[in-house]
Design a protein around this motif. Sequence first.
Motif, PDB file in Angstrom:
ATOM      1  N   PRO A 212       0.801  -1.222   0.000  1.00  0.00           N
ATOM      2  CA  PRO A 212       0.000   0.000   0.000  1.00  0.00           C
ATOM      3  C   PRO A 212       0.840   1.280   0.000  1.00  0.00           C
ATOM      4  O   PRO A 212       1.948   1.303   0.512  1.00  0.00           O
ATOM      5  N   VAL A 213       0.270   2.311  -0.606  1.00  0.00           N
ATOM      6  CA  VAL A 213       0.834   3.660  -0.551  1.00  0.00           C
ATOM      7  C   VAL A 213       0.066   4.413   0.525  1.00  0.00           C
ATOM      8  O   VAL A 213      -1.159   4.557   0.426  1.00  0.00           O
ATOM      9  N   THR A 214       0.742   4.836   1.555  1.00  0.00           N
ATOM     10  CA  THR A 214       0.081   5.560   2.648  1.00  0.00           C
ATOM     11  C   THR A 214       0.707   6.938   2.784  1.00  0.00           C
ATOM     12  O   THR A 214       1.930   7.091   2.687  1.00  0.00           O
ATOM     13  N   MET A 215      -0.144   7.927   3.004  1.00  0.00           N
ATOM     14  CA  MET A 215       0.339   9.299   3.149  1.00  0.00           C
ATOM     15  C   MET A 215      -0.651  10.119   3.943  1.00  0.00           C
ATOM     16  O   MET A 215      -1.795   9.692   4.188  1.00  0.00           O
ATOM     17  N   SER A 216      -0.213  11.317   4.341  1.00  0.00           N
ATOM     18  CA  SER A 216      -1.077  12.272   5.028  1.00  0.00           C
ATOM     19  C   SER A 216      -1.422  13.397   4.063  1.00  0.00           C
ATOM     20  O   SER A 216      -0.840  13.501   2.969  1.00  0.00           O
ATOM     21  N   LEU A 217      -2.357  14.249   4.464  1.00  0.00           N
ATOM     22  CA  LEU A 217      -2.684  15.404   3.627  1.00  0.00           C
ATOM     23  C   LEU A 217      -1.483  16.329   3.477  1.00  0.00           C
ATOM     24  O   LEU A 217      -1.292  16.950   2.429  1.00  0.00           O
ATOM     25  N   GLU A 218      -0.660  16.423   4.516  1.00  0.00           N
ATOM     26  CA  GLU A 218       0.548  17.242   4.443  1.00  0.00           C
ATOM     27  C   GLU A 218       1.505  16.677   3.386  1.00  0.00           C
ATOM     28  O   GLU A 218       2.130  17.435   2.645  1.00  0.00           O
ATOM     29  N   ASP A 219       1.591  15.335   3.332  1.00  0.00           N
ATOM     30  CA  ASP A 219       2.421  14.705   2.304  1.00  0.00           C
ATOM     31  C   ASP A 219       1.895  15.046   0.911  1.00  0.00           C
ATOM     32  O   ASP A 219       2.674  15.364   0.000  1.00  0.00           O
ATOM     33  N   LEU A 220       0.580  14.980   0.748  1.00  0.00           N
ATOM     34  CA  LEU A 220      -0.022  15.266  -0.552  1.00  0.00           C
ATOM     35  C   LEU A 220       0.230  16.718  -0.965  1.00  0.00           C
ATOM     36  O   LEU A 220       0.530  17.001  -2.127  1.00  0.00           O
ATOM     37  N   GLU A 221       0.139  17.648  -0.017  1.00  0.00           N
ATOM     38  CA  GLU A 221       0.398  19.057  -0.316  1.00  0.00           C
ATOM     39  C   GLU A 221       1.846  19.257  -0.758  1.00  0.00           C
ATOM     40  O   GLU A 221       2.132  20.054  -1.659  1.00  0.00           O
ATOM     41  N   ALA A 222       2.766  18.526  -0.128  1.00  0.00           N
ATOM     42  CA  ALA A 222       4.172  18.630  -0.524  1.00  0.00           C
ATOM     43  C   ALA A 222       4.368  18.100  -1.947  1.00  0.00           C
ATOM     44  O   ALA A 222       5.102  18.698  -2.751  1.00  0.00           O
ATOM     45  N   ILE A 223       3.712  17.005  -2.271  1.00  0.00           N
ATOM     46  CA  ILE A 223       3.811  16.452  -3.623  1.00  0.00           C
ATOM     47  C   ILE A 223       3.229  17.432  -4.640  1.00  0.00           C
ATOM     48  O   ILE A 223       3.801  17.651  -5.718  1.00  0.00           O
ATOM     49  N   LEU A 224       2.098  18.049  -4.311  1.00  0.00           N
ATOM     50  CA  LEU A 224       1.497  19.042  -5.210  1.00  0.00           C
ATOM     51  C   LEU A 224       2.441  20.216  -5.434  1.00  0.00           C
ATOM     52  O   LEU A 224       2.557  20.731  -6.550  1.00  0.00           O
ATOM     53  N   ALA A 225       3.122  20.646  -4.359  1.00  0.00           N
ATOM     54  CA  ALA A 225       4.063  21.758  -4.484  1.00  0.00           C
ATOM     55  C   ALA A 225       5.210  21.385  -5.419  1.00  0.00           C
ATOM     56  O   ALA A 225       5.662  22.206  -6.231  1.00  0.00           O
TER      57      ALA A 225
END
Length: 242
Positions: A212-225
């Motif tokens: 599985p790929v697990t992440m937090s919303l903070e992780d997702l925001e960093a990826i978007l940046a």
Amino acid sequence: MRRFLLCLSLMLTASPSVGQDALGLAVPESVTTSGLLQHILPRFSLKTGIRVRPDPKGEMFLAESAPGTPVMKRASVTYFLRITENASQERFRDWLLSEVGQKTITGFRPETGPAFSTDIGRVEVVEAPKVEGDARRGAELSMSLCGRCHVVGPENRMNGLGSTPSFAVLRTLPDWLERFQVFYVLAPHPAFTQVKDITQPFDPERPPPIVPVTMSLEDLEAILAYVSVVAAADLGAPLQTQ
């Protein structure tokens, strides 16, 4: 002696700090091989005390297409500088656009190929969407979480799955930001992706087919940046989507 110490103090204050973190600048291969960076970056650092170094994962990006600020041209290619909200990065952009910076660019003569020009003319500037997050951390997360399937950058260009588009190709889509924001609900991601406090736990009777790929919303925001400063692939024609 007091006067000597005062002068020494002023010299140290005005000089770049050896331990100062450098700004990372990602550039296309056409700029790297030209030798331009070796010409302009030391001059910028000497003038401002701010170090800039080539870095494929840098938060600044000199791209061959918008969005960004047009800063130079070579033959038919206009180069756009993309930066984040950072005072040092803004100073680098402003220096490139200044009279001194422009003369530094035009004063460089590459060993092969045409020279760089600052005669940009009228270029429509497309502003990149403002995305909150740590782009540097997003680059690391993208490689570790997404790099098993997608080509994220040059570091894993030979490791992505042929059936999955690269980040650069995804950036050509007009709705790339929306796609990345909700990627975890777009097939095939729901089968193996968990976003903390957002997605439902996996059905025990239907376990994920891969790790599985697990992440937090903070992780997702960093990826978007990070994705917001990735250069879109030059496909020669607009990508057709359904």
